[in-house]
Design a protein around this motif. Structure first.
Motif, PDB file in Angstrom:
ATOM      1  N   LEU A  85      -6.977  -6.110  -4.502  1.00  0.00           N
ATOM      2  CA  LEU A  85      -8.299  -5.723  -4.031  1.00  0.00           C
ATOM      3  C   LEU A  85      -8.608  -6.364  -2.683  1.00  0.00           C
ATOM      4  CD1 LEU A  85     -11.001  -4.295  -4.388  1.00  0.00           C
ATOM      5  CD2 LEU A  85     -11.794  -6.296  -5.681  1.00  0.00           C
ATOM      6  N   GLU A  86      -8.334  -7.653  -2.560  1.00  0.00           N
ATOM      7  CA  GLU A  86      -8.593  -8.342  -1.290  1.00  0.00           C
ATOM      8  C   GLU A  86      -7.792  -7.707  -0.161  1.00  0.00           C
ATOM      9  OE1 GLU A  86     -10.731 -10.585  -0.436  1.00  0.00           O
ATOM     10  OE2 GLU A  86     -11.567 -10.921  -2.433  1.00  0.00           O
ATOM     11  N   ASP A  87      -6.546  -7.358  -0.456  1.00  0.00           N
ATOM     12  CA  ASP A  87      -5.723  -6.702   0.557  1.00  0.00           C
ATOM     13  C   ASP A  87      -6.325  -5.360   0.953  1.00  0.00           C
ATOM     14  OD1 ASP A  87      -3.205  -6.520   2.132  1.00  0.00           O
ATOM     15  OD2 ASP A  87      -2.836  -4.815   0.807  1.00  0.00           O
ATOM     16  N   ASN A  88      -6.768  -4.581  -0.030  1.00  0.00           N
ATOM     17  CA  ASN A  88      -7.360  -3.279   0.262  1.00  0.00           C
ATOM     18  C   ASN A  88      -8.632  -3.409   1.099  1.00  0.00           C
ATOM     19  OD1 ASN A  88      -5.351  -1.998  -1.196  1.00  0.00           O
ATOM     20  ND2 ASN A  88      -6.593  -1.661  -3.006  1.00  0.00           N
ATOM     21  N   LEU A  89      -9.450  -4.391   0.792  1.00  0.00           N
ATOM     22  CA  LEU A  89     -10.700  -4.564   1.533  1.00  0.00           C
ATOM     23  C   LEU A  89     -10.435  -4.908   2.997  1.00  0.00           C
ATOM     24  CD1 LEU A  89     -12.954  -6.463  -1.044  1.00  0.00           C
ATOM     25  CD2 LEU A  89     -12.800  -4.001  -0.599  1.00  0.00           C
ATOM     26  N   GLY A  90      -9.271  -5.469   3.273  1.00  0.00           N
ATOM     27  CA  GLY A  90      -8.910  -5.767   4.653  1.00  0.00           C
ATOM     28  C   GLY A  90      -8.776  -4.523   5.516  1.00  0.00           C
TER      29      GLY A  90
END
Length: 354
Positions: free
Chosen positions: A301-306
């Motif tokens: 999720l954190e990667d996607n939000l980037g």
């Protein structure tokens, strides 16, 4: 220009404000063999909401109902600040012919079931999930409008419906004063661009915000698969994992790996991950309101939000577009080409502002 989850966008022709990335809750629950358990799903929800996210997407049959149940539990203490979207039409009880389909009986029963699982008395957005080719559009639209008038749903939308049926539905809704469609959920990514032929132009014309699902092509655009998977010896459905679903879906092709190569090249130039580049590309389409991201772990999720922070230059966009280009088909290639323009304009220059 970088975005944030609280840089809200209007959904289609409505005044509803939603985050530019929607959290897909199809991964909430492990019933399908590859999702997140309750604790991990809760962390996904909390991280998304704490960053300003307000738009969460589920469906009546995702993870056999666990998706809605978990989401209802997590959203209970902040329901008013969230935009909860669910769907109906997929078969809820095998063997029961009326527990699936677009018809009025299933519509009302599915909505009541979703309301109970989500612990709410209204749904912000309801999608018709899959076109059934049997229910008259007037029955669908009138049933949706009745539920809007009852206050059980606020806005209506469609997913996986032919463009000509969607345009017909919107025209009928407008002419009869029924609730209009405000969103269209379709598969859309660098490896699946066929929606650009009719669905996406139609959505822009008729006021539907596009909500791409599978914006990373079932994980292919993350770069986690290699060309070795093209000739994998194991059965594509043997292990029940997300990988086996991807293999069985036929998305591991030489064409798609060439697209992944271009994505990786651009990602390296930007100091970003391939997933961020793939998501950011969909965000640049002016018809797209919010891609639906289906992370299974908090790290994903954190990667996607980037992706919200990615900004391309013209050359990088041109390379991504060239690697993933599709033919538009009849009559679009004719209309967009020099010959078609000559037929309608001759050598005149006509400026358009749409």
């Amino acid at each position: 220009m970088p975005l944030t989850l609280d840089t809200y966008r209007l959904l289609g022709r409505s005044g509803l404000r939603v985050s530019p990335l929607a959290l897909g809750a199809a991964t909430f629950g492990t019933e399908w063999g590859w999702g997140a358990g309750p604790a991990e799903a809760r962390e996904l929800f909390d991280r998304y909401v704490e960053r300003g996210g307000n738009f969460i997407d589920t469906a009546s049959t995702y993870t056999d109902g666990s998706s809605e149940r978990l989401l209802g539990e997590f959203a209970a203490d902040r329901r008013e600040s969230l935009v909860l979207s669910t769907k109906y039409t997929t078969l809820r009880r095998p063997g029961d012919p009326n527990s699936g389909g677009s018809h009025r009986k299933n519509l009302f029963a599915s909505v009541e079931s979703s309301l109970r699982r989500l612990r709410t008395d209204y749904l912000d957005l309801l999608h018709l999930h899959v076109w059934d080719s049997t229910t008259p559009v007037e029955e669908i639209l009138r049933g949706m409008d009745d539920l809007v008038r009852q206050g059980k749903i606020l806005y209506v939308a469609v997913s996986n419906v032919p463009a000509w049926q969607v345009s017909r539905m919107q025209a009928i809704a407008d002419l009869r004063g029924w609730s209009p469609l405000v969103a269209l959920q379709i598969e859309y990514s660098l490896i699946e661009r066929t929606g650009e032929r009719d669905l996406i132009p139609m959505a822009r014309e008729l006021g539907l915000g596009v909500l791409p699902f599978s914006p990373l092509g079932g994980g292919v655009l993350t770069g986690k698969y290699s060309r070795a998977d093209l000739t994998a010896a194991d059965s594509p459905t043997a292990d029940g994992t997300r990988r086996s679903v991807t293999v069985a879906g036929g998305t591991l092709t030489e064409r798609n790996f060439a697209i992944v190569d271009a994505v990786k090249e651009v990602a390296a130039e930007l100091g970003r991950t391939p997933a961020q580049v793939g998501l950011a590309w969909t965000l640049r389409n002016p018809a797209v309101t919010a891609p639906v991201v289906g992370a299974r772990t908090p790290a994903q999720l954190e990667d996607n939000l980037g992706a919200l922070e990615v900004d391309f230059d013209a050359g990088q966009l041109a390379r991504l577009d060239a690697a993933s280009a599709i033919g538009l088909g009849i009559p679009h290639d004719l209309l967009a080409g020099d010959f078609g323009r000559t037929l309608t304009r001759g050598d005149l220059t006509i400026e358009t502002r749409r």
